[in-house]
Scaffold this motif. Structure first.
Motif, PDB file in Angstrom:
ATOM      1  N   UNK A  14     -33.702 -41.928  -5.912  1.00  0.00           N
ATOM      2  CA  UNK A  14     -34.303 -41.413  -4.683  1.00  0.00           C
ATOM      3  C   UNK A  14     -35.810 -41.614  -4.825  1.00  0.00           C
ATOM      4  N   UNK A  15     -36.351 -42.457  -3.986  1.00  0.00           N
ATOM      5  CA  UNK A  15     -37.782 -42.767  -4.043  1.00  0.00           C
ATOM      6  C   UNK A  15     -38.407 -42.357  -2.716  1.00  0.00           C
ATOM      7  N   UNK A  16     -39.354 -41.435  -2.790  1.00  0.00           N
ATOM      8  CA  UNK A  16     -40.099 -40.995  -1.618  1.00  0.00           C
ATOM      9  C   UNK A  16     -41.469 -41.641  -1.668  1.00  0.00           C
ATOM     10  N   UNK A  17     -41.866 -42.208  -0.564  1.00  0.00           N
ATOM     11  CA  UNK A  17     -43.178 -42.859  -0.484  1.00  0.00           C
ATOM     12  C   UNK A  17     -44.155 -41.889   0.164  1.00  0.00           C
ATOM     13  N   UNK A  18     -45.216 -41.549  -0.564  1.00  0.00           N
ATOM     14  CA  UNK A  18     -46.275 -40.717   0.002  1.00  0.00           C
ATOM     15  C   UNK A  18     -47.336 -41.652   0.570  1.00  0.00           C
ATOM     16  N   UNK A  19     -47.434 -41.672   1.873  1.00  0.00           N
ATOM     17  CA  UNK A  19     -48.369 -42.585   2.538  1.00  0.00           C
ATOM     18  C   UNK A  19     -49.428 -41.824   3.338  1.00  0.00           C
ATOM     19  N   UNK A  20     -49.728 -40.613   2.879  1.00  0.00           N
ATOM     20  CA  UNK A  20     -50.672 -39.776   3.617  1.00  0.00           C
ATOM     21  C   UNK A  20     -51.932 -39.495   2.812  1.00  0.00           C
ATOM     22  N   UNK A  37     -55.994 -26.632   0.997  1.00  0.00           N
ATOM     23  CA  UNK A  37     -55.870 -27.246   2.322  1.00  0.00           C
ATOM     24  C   UNK A  37     -54.427 -27.748   2.513  1.00  0.00           C
ATOM     25  N   UNK A  38     -53.916 -27.656   3.720  1.00  0.00           N
ATOM     26  CA  UNK A  38     -52.510 -27.985   3.991  1.00  0.00           C
ATOM     27  C   UNK A  38     -52.096 -29.359   3.463  1.00  0.00           C
ATOM     28  N   UNK A  39     -52.902 -30.368   3.739  1.00  0.00           N
ATOM     29  CA  UNK A  39     -52.544 -31.725   3.299  1.00  0.00           C
ATOM     30  C   UNK A  39     -52.471 -31.813   1.780  1.00  0.00           C
ATOM     31  N   UNK A  40     -53.357 -31.105   1.094  1.00  0.00           N
ATOM     32  CA  UNK A  40     -53.350 -31.104  -0.373  1.00  0.00           C
ATOM     33  C   UNK A  40     -52.113 -30.373  -0.880  1.00  0.00           C
ATOM     34  N   UNK A  41     -51.753 -29.276  -0.264  1.00  0.00           N
ATOM     35  CA  UNK A  41     -50.565 -28.520  -0.689  1.00  0.00           C
ATOM     36  C   UNK A  41     -49.301 -29.364  -0.545  1.00  0.00           C
ATOM     37  N   UNK A  42     -49.194 -30.096   0.542  1.00  0.00           N
ATOM     38  CA  UNK A  42     -48.043 -30.984   0.747  1.00  0.00           C
ATOM     39  C   UNK A  42     -47.998 -32.028  -0.363  1.00  0.00           C
ATOM     40  N   UNK A  43     -49.128 -32.616  -0.663  1.00  0.00           N
ATOM     41  CA  UNK A  43     -49.244 -33.625  -1.719  1.00  0.00           C
ATOM     42  C   UNK A  43     -48.865 -33.037  -3.081  1.00  0.00           C
ATOM     43  N   UNK A  44     -49.425 -31.892  -3.418  1.00  0.00           N
ATOM     44  CA  UNK A  44     -49.153 -31.239  -4.702  1.00  0.00           C
ATOM     45  C   UNK A  44     -47.668 -30.881  -4.814  1.00  0.00           C
ATOM     46  N   UNK A  45     -47.086 -30.382  -3.733  1.00  0.00           N
ATOM     47  CA  UNK A  45     -45.664 -30.027  -3.745  1.00  0.00           C
ATOM     48  C   UNK A  45     -44.791 -31.253  -4.004  1.00  0.00           C
ATOM     49  N   UNK A  49     -42.400 -31.722  -7.282  1.00  0.00           N
ATOM     50  CA  UNK A  49     -40.959 -31.841  -7.095  1.00  0.00           C
ATOM     51  C   UNK A  49     -40.333 -33.139  -7.559  1.00  0.00           C
ATOM     52  N   UNK A  50     -41.123 -34.078  -8.019  1.00  0.00           N
ATOM     53  CA  UNK A  50     -40.549 -35.366  -8.409  1.00  0.00           C
ATOM     54  C   UNK A  50     -40.420 -35.487  -9.923  1.00  0.00           C
ATOM     55  N   UNK A  74     -57.707 -34.665  -6.831  1.00  0.00           N
ATOM     56  CA  UNK A  74     -57.094 -33.409  -6.441  1.00  0.00           C
ATOM     57  C   UNK A  74     -56.103 -32.916  -7.499  1.00  0.00           C
ATOM     58  N   UNK A  75     -55.615 -33.810  -8.346  1.00  0.00           N
ATOM     59  CA  UNK A  75     -54.614 -33.436  -9.346  1.00  0.00           C
ATOM     60  C   UNK A  75     -55.190 -33.164 -10.730  1.00  0.00           C
ATOM     61  N   UNK A  76     -56.410 -33.599 -10.978  1.00  0.00           N
ATOM     62  CA  UNK A  76     -56.982 -33.577 -12.327  1.00  0.00           C
ATOM     63  C   UNK A  76     -56.899 -32.211 -12.993  1.00  0.00           C
ATOM     64  N   UNK A  77     -57.241 -31.157 -12.307  1.00  0.00           N
ATOM     65  CA  UNK A  77     -57.268 -29.842 -12.945  1.00  0.00           C
ATOM     66  C   UNK A  77     -55.975 -29.059 -12.729  1.00  0.00           C
ATOM     67  N   UNK A  78     -54.946 -29.735 -12.245  1.00  0.00           N
ATOM     68  CA  UNK A  78     -53.672 -29.074 -11.959  1.00  0.00           C
ATOM     69  C   UNK A  78     -52.630 -29.420 -13.014  1.00  0.00           C
ATOM     70  N   UNK A  79     -51.658 -28.556 -13.169  1.00  0.00           N
ATOM     71  CA  UNK A  79     -50.590 -28.776 -14.149  1.00  0.00           C
ATOM     72  C   UNK A  79     -49.559 -29.811 -13.700  1.00  0.00           C
ATOM     73  N   UNK A  80     -49.451 -30.062 -12.401  1.00  0.00           N
ATOM     74  CA  UNK A  80     -48.370 -30.903 -11.888  1.00  0.00           C
ATOM     75  C   UNK A  80     -48.374 -32.321 -12.452  1.00  0.00           C
TER      76      UNK A  80
END
Length: 157
Positions: A14-20, A37-45, A49-50, A74-80
């Motif tokens: 299952x491959x999801x393409x993030x194009x945003x 910010x909403x767009x960042x939360x969607x991206x982080x989620x 989840x992958x 946006x991801x550098x300081x996050x655990x994800x």
């Protein structure tokens, strides 16, 4: 290329393409508070989840395009992303500068970046339909399937 690879990978992967990437605000540590910010939360989620990330990007002025670098920032300081398996794909005979830069950046932000897992095709200036057709040829399909199999094995370890 990512969408064509996703089509070839079904149903085994299952491959999801993030194009945003363009929806993300310019990174600022001041915005890294709850709520994001909403767009960042969607991206982080999506990242959280992958099982792994496959990154594909053109080169822009011999560098990582600003939008992709912003997304990574946006991801550098996050655990994800720290232990997330990451591999690269590239769709041009050119772009060695962006690949070298991405290898440095991704090896810095993730303990599971694999420079050995890499898929490259010469698809520059082809339409999405032409790309899908090219990758669906027996040789292209074999390369994609082998890459995805190896990446899935890497993600499972």
């Amino acid at each position: 290329m990512l969408r064509a690879v996703a089509d070839i990978g079904r149903p085994d992967h299952v491959i999801s393409v993030f194009d945003r990437v363009g929806d993300l605000p310019v990174f600022s540590p001041d915005l890294e508070t709850d709520p994001l910010p909403d767009a960042v939360q969607i991206f982080v989620d999506q990242i959280q989840g992958c099982d792994g990330l496959i990154i594909s990007s053109p080169e822009y002025v011999r560098a990582i395009p600003g939008g992709l670098k912003n997304a990574i920032d946006w991801l550098v300081s996050r655990d994800e992303i720290i232990h997330k398996p990451i591999a690269l794909m590239h769709s041009s005979h050119r772009g060695d500068d962006v690949l070298a830069q991405l290898r440095i950046v991704l090896a810095t932000v993730s303990t599971r970046f694999s420079s050995d897992l890499f898929l490259r095709f010469e698809l520059m200036k082809k339409s999405p339909a032409e790309i899908a057709e090219h990758l669906d040829l027996p040789e292209g399909r074999r390369e994609v399937e082998n890459f995805l199999r190896r990446f899935a094995e890497f993600c499972a370890t």
